[in-house]
Scaffold this motif. Structure first.
Motif, PDB file in Angstrom:
ATOM      1  N   ASP A  58       0.676  -1.158   0.140  1.00 35.96           N
ATOM      2  CA  ASP A  58       0.221   0.084  -0.019  1.00 35.96           C
ATOM      3  C   ASP A  58       0.984   1.320   0.125  1.00 35.96           C
ATOM      4  O   ASP A  58       1.616   1.499   1.125  1.00 35.96           O
ATOM      5  CB  ASP A  58      -0.832  -0.078   1.258  1.00 35.96           C
ATOM      6  CG  ASP A  58      -1.917   1.114   1.402  1.00 35.96           C
ATOM      7  OD1 ASP A  58      -1.736   2.028   0.442  1.00 35.96           O
ATOM      8  OD2 ASP A  58      -2.765   1.134   2.192  1.00 35.96           O
ATOM      9  N   PHE A  59       0.846   1.860  -1.289  1.00 32.06           N
ATOM     10  CA  PHE A  59       1.702   3.155  -1.081  1.00 32.06           C
ATOM     11  C   PHE A  59       1.434   4.221  -0.228  1.00 32.06           C
ATOM     12  O   PHE A  59       2.107   5.070   0.292  1.00 32.06           O
ATOM     13  CB  PHE A  59       1.766   3.717  -2.570  1.00 32.06           C
ATOM     14  CG  PHE A  59       0.426   4.294  -3.365  1.00 32.06           C
ATOM     15  CD1 PHE A  59       0.617   5.811  -2.710  1.00 32.06           C
ATOM     16  CD2 PHE A  59      -0.476   3.536  -3.559  1.00 32.06           C
ATOM     17  CE1 PHE A  59      -0.705   6.476  -3.415  1.00 32.06           C
ATOM     18  CE2 PHE A  59      -1.703   4.200  -4.003  1.00 32.06           C
ATOM     19  CZ  PHE A  59      -1.851   5.832  -3.836  1.00 32.06           C
ATOM     20  N   ARG A  60       0.243   4.328  -0.001  1.00 31.90           N
ATOM     21  CA  ARG A  60      -0.478   5.341   0.923  1.00 31.90           C
ATOM     22  C   ARG A  60       0.180   5.223   2.481  1.00 31.90           C
ATOM     23  O   ARG A  60       0.353   6.018   3.185  1.00 31.90           O
ATOM     24  CB  ARG A  60      -2.070   5.303   1.100  1.00 31.90           C
ATOM     25  CG  ARG A  60      -2.573   5.716  -0.186  1.00 31.90           C
ATOM     26  CD  ARG A  60      -4.205   5.992   0.056  1.00 31.90           C
ATOM     27  NE  ARG A  60      -4.998   6.300  -1.135  1.00 31.90           N
ATOM     28  CZ  ARG A  60      -5.529   5.244  -1.798  1.00 31.90           C
ATOM     29  NH1 ARG A  60      -5.561   4.069  -1.401  1.00 31.90           N
ATOM     30  NH2 ARG A  60      -6.238   5.549  -3.026  1.00 31.90           N
ATOM     31  N   ALA A  61       0.178   3.915   2.808  1.00 33.37           N
ATOM     32  CA  ALA A  61       0.908   3.728   4.247  1.00 33.37           C
ATOM     33  C   ALA A  61       2.357   3.878   4.161  1.00 33.37           C
ATOM     34  O   ALA A  61       2.845   4.556   5.035  1.00 33.37           O
ATOM     35  CB  ALA A  61       0.700   1.936   4.228  1.00 33.37           C
ATOM     36  N   GLU A  62       2.974   3.827   2.982  1.00 33.55           N
ATOM     37  CA  GLU A  62       4.349   4.445   2.858  1.00 33.55           C
ATOM     38  C   GLU A  62       4.258   6.062   3.247  1.00 33.55           C
ATOM     39  O   GLU A  62       5.399   6.409   3.727  1.00 33.55           O
ATOM     40  CB  GLU A  62       5.186   4.212   1.825  1.00 33.55           C
ATOM     41  CG  GLU A  62       6.489   4.677   1.557  1.00 33.55           C
ATOM     42  CD  GLU A  62       7.254   3.869   0.152  1.00 33.55           C
ATOM     43  OE1 GLU A  62       8.471   4.486   0.178  1.00 33.55           O
ATOM     44  OE2 GLU A  62       6.501   3.188  -0.495  1.00 33.55           O
ATOM     45  N   GLN A  63       3.429   6.589   2.659  1.00 32.88           N
ATOM     46  CA  GLN A  63       3.477   8.323   2.769  1.00 32.88           C
ATOM     47  C   GLN A  63       3.100   8.353   4.379  1.00 32.88           C
ATOM     48  O   GLN A  63       3.508   9.452   4.705  1.00 32.88           O
ATOM     49  CB  GLN A  63       2.345   8.746   1.960  1.00 32.88           C
ATOM     50  CG  GLN A  63       2.519   8.548   0.535  1.00 32.88           C
ATOM     51  CD  GLN A  63       1.468   8.944  -0.613  1.00 32.88           C
ATOM     52  OE1 GLN A  63       0.237   9.098  -0.049  1.00 32.88           O
ATOM     53  NE2 GLN A  63       1.896   9.300  -1.693  1.00 32.88           N
ATOM     54  N   THR A  64       2.040   7.735   4.817  1.00 26.60           N
ATOM     55  CA  THR A  64       1.630   7.899   6.384  1.00 26.60           C
ATOM     56  C   THR A  64       2.868   7.659   7.257  1.00 26.60           C
ATOM     57  O   THR A  64       3.410   8.169   8.065  1.00 26.60           O
ATOM     58  CB  THR A  64       0.607   6.910   6.804  1.00 26.60           C
ATOM     59  OG1 THR A  64      -0.457   7.414   5.885  1.00 26.60           O
ATOM     60  CG2 THR A  64       0.209   7.223   8.213  1.00 26.60           C
TER      61      THR A  64
END
Length: 244
Positions: A58-64
């Protein structure tokens, strides 16, 4: 008494009761890592490990994760305290029911944001339905939550309907989904509610019943709300959230 004889409110409560039971089952199976964290102390380090694992798919988790690492040590500590506090989760759900379309409110001194957004789409055709002279519409509505400006969870609903000669027809679809959830102690589940037309066939309506489940160190919290979206023949839309 048969279901046919139940009044509308009792039927809705029956559906919600079934949803709560189902969501409790789901919360014990979905996001197993989050369940494990719910049995032990959640710390800054264990949350970082959680996000690192989520980031693999999940790329969003990396941003978070990147934004979380940029917080000060004191804010990281408060972030974890908010995440493990059942009162905070309850206040987030309660605040959601006070919002109007497009509104965002800040709670806990501005550390936490709760937002309710709605977007409408229109199209002159649909590949799945043949309807001469029809206009098709989508209403997307999102409830989202953030800590220290970092998105932590977001759930959505889509109602799909069509308009012909100024009349709105019963919604074709009513779907819900979880866009993302980086609160490992909190899970979300949904049950489709009823769809119908109102205002002399000028408005389409759809209900989605959401349930939030929080579990940490043997303590559990369940909060439910009715997320209703509507759209009319004049490209107007709205959303109403009520606690249940």
């Amino acid at each position: 008494m048969s279901i046919a004889n139940l009044n509308k409110r009792n039927l809705m409560m029956l559906v919600l009761a079934m949803a709560v039971v189902f969501s409790l089952i789901v919360s014990s199976n979905v996001n197993a890592q989050g369940v494990d964290l719910g049995k032990q102390e959640l710390t800054v380090d264990s949350y970082v490990s959680y996000l690192q694992k989520e980031s693999q798919t999940d790329f969003r988790a990396e941003q978070t994760l990147t934004k979380f690492k940029q917080l000060s040590a004191s804010d990281k500590k408060k972030f974890i305290e908010y995440m493990t506090n059942p009162k905070v989760q309850e206040d987030m759900a309660n605040t959601l029911s006070t919002l109007e379309k497009g509104e965002t409110k800040k709670i806990y001194g501005g550390d936490i944001t709760v937002s309710l957004d709605t977007t409408e789409y229109r199209s002159s055709s649909n590949n799945n339905i043949s309807c001469s002279g029809c206009t098709f519409g989508y209403i997307d509505s999102y409830a989202s939550f953030g800590y220290f400006g970092i998105p932590v969870s977001k759930v959505g609903q889509r109602m799909y309907y069509y308009v012909k000669r100024g009349k709105v027809y019963k919604p074709i679809t009513n779907n819900g989904w979880i866009s993302y959830n980086y609160l490992p102690l909190t899970s979300y589940s949904m049950t489709k509610g009823h769809t119908y037309t109102s205002h002399n066939y000028t408005r389409a309506n759809a209900h989605m019943y959401w349930t939030l489940n929080f579990v940490y160190k043997g303590f559990g919290l369940v909060k439910s709300w009715d997320h209703k979206v509507w759209g009319d023949a004049n490209r107007k839309s709205g959303v109403i959230v009520k606690p249940i």
